[in-house]
Design an enzyme around this catalytic site. Structure first.
Site, PDB file in Angstrom:
ATOM      1  N   TYR A  13     -15.266  15.445 -16.687  1.00 51.61           N
ATOM      2  CA  TYR A  13     -15.856  14.098 -16.676  1.00 51.61           C
ATOM      3  C   TYR A  13     -16.977  14.052 -15.621  1.00 51.61           C
ATOM      4  CZ  TYR A  13     -16.274   9.168 -15.526  1.00 51.61           C
ATOM      5  OH  TYR A  13     -16.766   7.921 -15.249  1.00 51.61           O
TER       6      TYR A  13
ATOM      7  N   ARG B 295       0.839  -1.211   0.000  1.00 56.05           N
ATOM      8  CA  ARG B 295       0.000   0.000   0.000  1.00 56.05           C
ATOM      9  C   ARG B 295       0.876   1.264   0.000  1.00 56.05           C
ATOM     10  NH1 ARG B 295      -1.792   2.500   4.379  1.00 56.05           N
ATOM     11  NH2 ARG B 295      -1.948   0.607   5.623  1.00 56.05           N
TER      12      ARG B 295
ATOM     13  N   LYS C 168      -7.370   4.927 -19.867  1.00 59.07           N
ATOM     14  CA  LYS C 168      -7.605   5.400 -21.237  1.00 59.07           C
ATOM     15  C   LYS C 168      -6.354   5.213 -22.110  1.00 59.07           C
ATOM     16  CE  LYS C 168     -11.284   6.756 -19.072  1.00 59.07           C
ATOM     17  NZ  LYS C 168     -12.232   5.736 -18.695  1.00 59.07           N
TER      18      LYS C 168
ATOM     19  N   ASP D 296      -6.406  17.665 -15.385  1.00 59.81           N
ATOM     20  CA  ASP D 296      -6.726  16.298 -15.793  1.00 59.81           C
ATOM     21  C   ASP D 296      -6.271  16.172 -17.253  1.00 59.81           C
ATOM     22  OD1 ASP D 296      -7.878  13.947 -16.739  1.00 59.81           O
ATOM     23  OD2 ASP D 296      -9.577  14.075 -15.378  1.00 59.81           O
TER      24      ASP D 296
HETATM   25  N1  LCS Z   1     -10.884  11.865 -15.945  1.00 63.23           N
HETATM   26  C1  LCS Z   1     -11.383  11.773 -17.193  1.00 63.23           C
HETATM   27  C2  LCS Z   1     -11.125  12.872 -18.177  1.00 63.23           C
HETATM   28  C3  LCS Z   1     -12.117  10.636 -17.561  1.00 63.23           C
HETATM   29  O1  LCS Z   1     -12.588  10.569 -18.810  1.00 63.23           O
HETATM   30  C4  LCS Z   1     -12.364   9.613 -16.605  1.00 63.23           C
HETATM   31  C5  LCS Z   1     -13.155   8.417 -16.925  1.00 63.23           C
HETATM   32  C6  LCS Z   1     -11.829   9.775 -15.314  1.00 63.23           C
HETATM   33  C7  LCS Z   1     -11.091  10.900 -15.036  1.00 63.23           C
HETATM   34  C8  LCS Z   1     -12.017   8.748 -14.251  1.00 63.23           C
HETATM   35  O2  LCS Z   1     -11.195   7.663 -14.502  1.00 63.23           O
HETATM   36  P1  LCS Z   1     -11.493   6.154 -14.013  1.00 63.23           P
HETATM   37  O3  LCS Z   1     -11.738   6.236 -12.543  1.00 63.23           O
HETATM   38  O4  LCS Z   1     -12.708   5.702 -14.742  1.00 63.23           O
HETATM   39  O5  LCS Z   1     -10.254   5.433 -14.367  1.00 63.23           O
HETATM   40  N2  LCS Z   1     -13.942   8.545 -18.083  1.00 63.23           N
HETATM   41  C9  LCS Z   1     -14.841   7.705 -18.499  1.00 63.23           C
HETATM   42  C10 LCS Z   1     -15.655   7.933 -19.618  1.00 63.23           C
HETATM   43  O6  LCS Z   1     -15.689   8.959 -20.292  1.00 63.23           O
HETATM   44  N3  LCS Z   1     -16.413   6.888 -19.836  1.00 63.23           N
HETATM   45  O7  LCS Z   1     -16.205   5.914 -18.880  1.00 63.23           O
HETATM   46  C11 LCS Z   1     -15.198   6.387 -17.953  1.00 63.23           C
END
Ligand code: LCS
Length: 399
Positions: free
Chosen positions: A116, A63, A213, A188
């Site tokens: 997001y 952790r 992503k 971000d």
């Molecule tokens: N920031 C952005 C710009 C994102 O598009 C997402 C997830 C996150 C943070 C969060 O990341 P995660 O916790 O899912 O790894 N975006 C998503 C989307 O547009 N569709 O499904 C997830």
């Protein structure tokens, strides 16, 4: 952390491939091993104490730190040209850890309005329980950002390009505005990835990522990363991350590191496809508008040229017949997959107003430009002609 310095003068592809290696290998292994161990033996009680006090750099407990996770952290920090990276269980864990580190009772955040969906819900609906407030503005307009500041503003949080509206914010201007107000700037960088944009070089203090992503790129793992520009912020966040516990598992880190190695190849191919698809969509009779930073008519085309090395592989567009038109397209694509998420080798299509951004009330969603007619396309690495034909036949189903 910090053993990557010797790669900092090298190109982005060399860094994607060679950074994030272990300082000492066991057998000359070329791939970083998966250290699937929750705890690490101390050679002596004295050494155990030295590791806990920070005098000795050895590992203690996964952790807190793990060699495979460290390799991924070094790799992404090297790509972002930051001081150090901290891997998290998901992108949301990265974002919530940053909020937990810097926000407190009475603290205020200025955020991009079309972030997001879950980021917005976290800021708008969960943080007020802890006494923190957020104001959402179109941060592509520096004046709006400046006017939203309050004496208690501790953080400016921007997403550029935004999910799903593809709006850009001038990172340098945002950094100046935040710093004049005594706030930090968090970016971000998920949509661009460090291959195309490095916010720390434009004055940001922290970068966050959903590694799920482009950095991982294969739609098979979730993960997140925080990259700090300096040691002070790095230490502050590392402490909070270890305490709140949203850290990454070594196997997850290994898979994502494998993806990072091919980030430049995947993104070059995907953005080449995206460039052609944006041009194709711009002339399609069923398409009402196209938002892609590489199109000269994009409202922040000049900012894209200033702060990005390429225009990426995300496109949003409007279709005739509003929501119903979008539903028709999504129900008729054959190669492009109807799914949320983005940044994988396969093209994905989704409808933000009913899917990723549905939990934002309609009025606020529309104010942020997330209209019913908006379709979001994450362009993958398939053959362009196949993608074009697929989109064309699906769009032509709109009456
Ligand atoms: N920031 C952005 C710009 C994102 O598009 C997402 C997830 C996150 C943070 C969060 O990341 P995660 O916790 O899912 O790894 N975006 C998503 C989307 O547009 N569709 O499904 C997830």
């Amino acid at each position: 952390m910090n053993k990557e310095k010797h790669f900092s003068s090298m190109g982005k592809s060399t860094r994607a491939i060679h950074s994030g290696k272990l300082a000492d290998s066991l057998f000359g292994e070329v791939s970083v091993p998966i250290f699937q161990s929750s705890t690490f033996a101390f050679p002596s009680a004295e050494e155990g104490a030295a590791r806990f006090s920070g005098e000795s750099p050895g590992f203690i407990y996964t952790r807190l730190n793990n060699p495979t996770v460290n390799a991924l952290e070094d790799s992404v920090a090297s790509l972002e040209q930051g001081f150090g990276g901290m891997a998290t269980a998901t992108g949301m864990a990265a974002i919530s850890t940053v909020f937990m580190t810097y926000l407190h009772q009475g603290a205020h955040v200025v955020s991009t309005d079309s972030v997001y969906g879950s980021t917005r819900v976290l800021l708008e609906m969960e943080l007020p329980r802890f006494g923190a407030q957020a104001t959402f503005v179109d941060t592509s307009d520096p004046e709006k950002m400046r006017k939203a500041l309050r004496p208690e503003t501790r953080m400016v949080f921007i997403e550029t390009p935004t999910n799903p509206t593809m709006i850009l914010t001038d990172i340098e201007a945002a950094a100046q505005i935040a710093h004049q107000a005594g706030a930090i700037l968090v970016v971000d960088n998920t949509f661009a990835s460090p291959y195309l944009q490095r916010p720390l070089q434009h004055g940001a203090d922290l970068v966050v990522h959903s590694l799920t992503k482009f950095l991982n790129g294969h739609s098979d793992v979730v993960g997140g990363m925080i990259v700090a520009g300096d040691e002070e912020n790095f230490k502050k966040i590392r402490r909070v991350l270890s305490l709140f516990g949203g850290t990454m598992d070594p196997h997850q880190a290994w898979l994502i590191l494998r993806g990072v190695r091919t980030l430049p190849l995947r993104l070059e191919r995907a953005q080449e496809n995206a460039r052609h698809i944006a041009a194709f969509l711009s002339t399609h009779p069923k398409v009402t508008w196209v938002r892609y930073p590489g199109l000269p008519e994009h409202p922040q085309y000049a900012i894209a040229q200033k702060q990005m090395d390429g225009f990426g592989a995300m496109i949003s567009f409007g279709v005739k017949n509003g929501l119903q038109g979008g539903v028709t397209v999504m129900n008729h694509v054959k190669i492009i997959t109807l799914a949320v998420s983005l940044g994988g080798v396969e093209s994905l299509i989704e409808h933000p107003a009913s899917m990723t951004h549905a939990s934002i009330p309609r009025k606020e969603r529309e104010e942020a430009g997330i209209l019913d007619e908006l379709v979001r396309l994450s362009v993958g690495c398939e053959d362009f002609e196949d993608l074009r034909e697929d989109l064309d036949q699906a769009l032509n189903q709109i009456p």
